[in-house]
Enzyme design. Structure first.
Site, PDB file in Angstrom:
ATOM      1  N   HIS A   1      -8.536  -0.830   5.544  1.00  0.00           N
ATOM      2  CA  HIS A   1      -8.943  -2.119   6.113  1.00  0.00           C
ATOM      3  C   HIS A   1      -9.459  -3.003   4.977  1.00  0.00           C
ATOM      4  O   HIS A   1     -10.262  -2.554   4.158  1.00  0.00           O
ATOM      5  CB  HIS A   1     -10.033  -1.909   7.170  1.00  0.00           C
ATOM      6  CG  HIS A   1     -10.452  -3.193   7.804  1.00  0.00           C
ATOM      7  ND1 HIS A   1      -9.688  -3.821   8.776  1.00  0.00           N
ATOM      8  CD2 HIS A   1     -11.526  -3.997   7.575  1.00  0.00           C
ATOM      9  CE1 HIS A   1     -10.282  -4.962   9.117  1.00  0.00           C
ATOM     10  NE2 HIS A   1     -11.392  -5.084   8.414  1.00  0.00           N
TER      11      HIS A   1
ATOM     12  N   ASN B   1       0.837  -1.210   0.000  1.00  0.00           N
ATOM     13  CA  ASN B   1       0.000   0.000   0.000  1.00  0.00           C
ATOM     14  C   ASN B   1       0.872   1.259   0.000  1.00  0.00           C
ATOM     15  O   ASN B   1       0.528   2.248  -0.646  1.00  0.00           O
ATOM     16  CB  ASN B   1      -0.959  -0.008   1.199  1.00  0.00           C
ATOM     17  CG  ASN B   1      -2.180  -0.857   0.925  1.00  0.00           C
ATOM     18  OD1 ASN B   1      -3.029  -0.503   0.115  1.00  0.00           O
ATOM     19  ND2 ASN B   1      -2.259  -2.018   1.577  1.00  0.00           N
TER      20      ASN B   1
END
Ligand code: GRF
Length: 209
Positions: free
Chosen positions: A110, A14
């Site tokens: 998430h 990420n």
């Protein structure tokens, strides 16, 4: 220019998506000032170094108390004049004092559609194992602001991902990253950096829409 601190614990894909999106112009008006890992051997630190981004390890294990850990983290964020803290696979529960100082200036990615498969104990592969065990047909990812709860803060962006018949937790994790996480995390940073996100009555208003 919005100054980011990216907090990591692992591989840093990420983080990489953010680096690439800033480099190729999909994210405007933001720069990564700092990468902080709680693990000194996290590959995310190597990614940061390869891109000339300041990086360091601050682990709660190296401090005598949560307060001392919190003070150390706050000090580096303040020194770098960080505007937004991005939790990108960060496996430490953030100290409450930091959440208060950076109210609505900490975001997390998430790997599920909150409020499904989130909260205490839902991290990493466990999220995908639970989604497959429940037999849901659609899962996804969520970017949200961080408050004092676990995965309870205002939701910024979500993206759905279909589950396929032969998915394993590992296969599903990869698809959720590719199709959702690596897209909505940079997008959320771009929206915030360009003043298009506000929080009103505990909910996010997206002025792009
Ligand atoms: C991602 O699935 C993220 O949603 C979760 O931990 C994983 C981190 O992966 N919180 P990476 O370190 O960004 O590759």
């Amino acid at each position: 220019m919005l100054k980011l601190a990216v907090l990591v614990s692992g591989g840093g894909t990420n983080l990489q998506a953010l680096i690439d999106s800033i480099d190729d112009g999909r994210v405007h008006n933001a720069e990564i000032s700092l990468v902080v890992s709680n693990k000194k051997d996290a590959y995310a630190l190597t990614r940061a170094k390869e891109h000339g981004i300041k990086s360091l390890c601050i682990s709660p294990k190296d401090y005598e108390s949560r307060k001392a850990f919190e003070a150390a983290l706050l000090e580096v964020l303040k020194k770098e004049q960080v505007d937004l803290v991005v939790l990108a696979g960060y496996l430490v529960i953030l100290p409450e004092g930091l959440i208060q100082v950076y109210r609505n200036r900490v975001i997390n990615i998430h790997p599920s559609l909150i409020p499904s498969f989130c909260g205490a104990g839902y991290y990493g592969l466990k999220v995908h194992e639970a989604a497959l065990a429940r037999g849901v047909k659609v899962t996804g990812a969520t970017v949200h602001f961080v408050d004092e709860g676990t995965d309870t803060g205002p939701i910024i962006l979500q993206k759905a991902v279909e589950i396929q018949p032969n998915d394993t937790p590992e296969i599903l994790q990869r698809r959720v990253m590719e199709q959702a996480e690596w897209k909505i995390l940079p997008k959320a940073v771009d929206l915030i950096a360009n003043g298009l996100i506000s929080v009103e009555n505990g909910r996010v208003v997206n002025k792009e829409k």
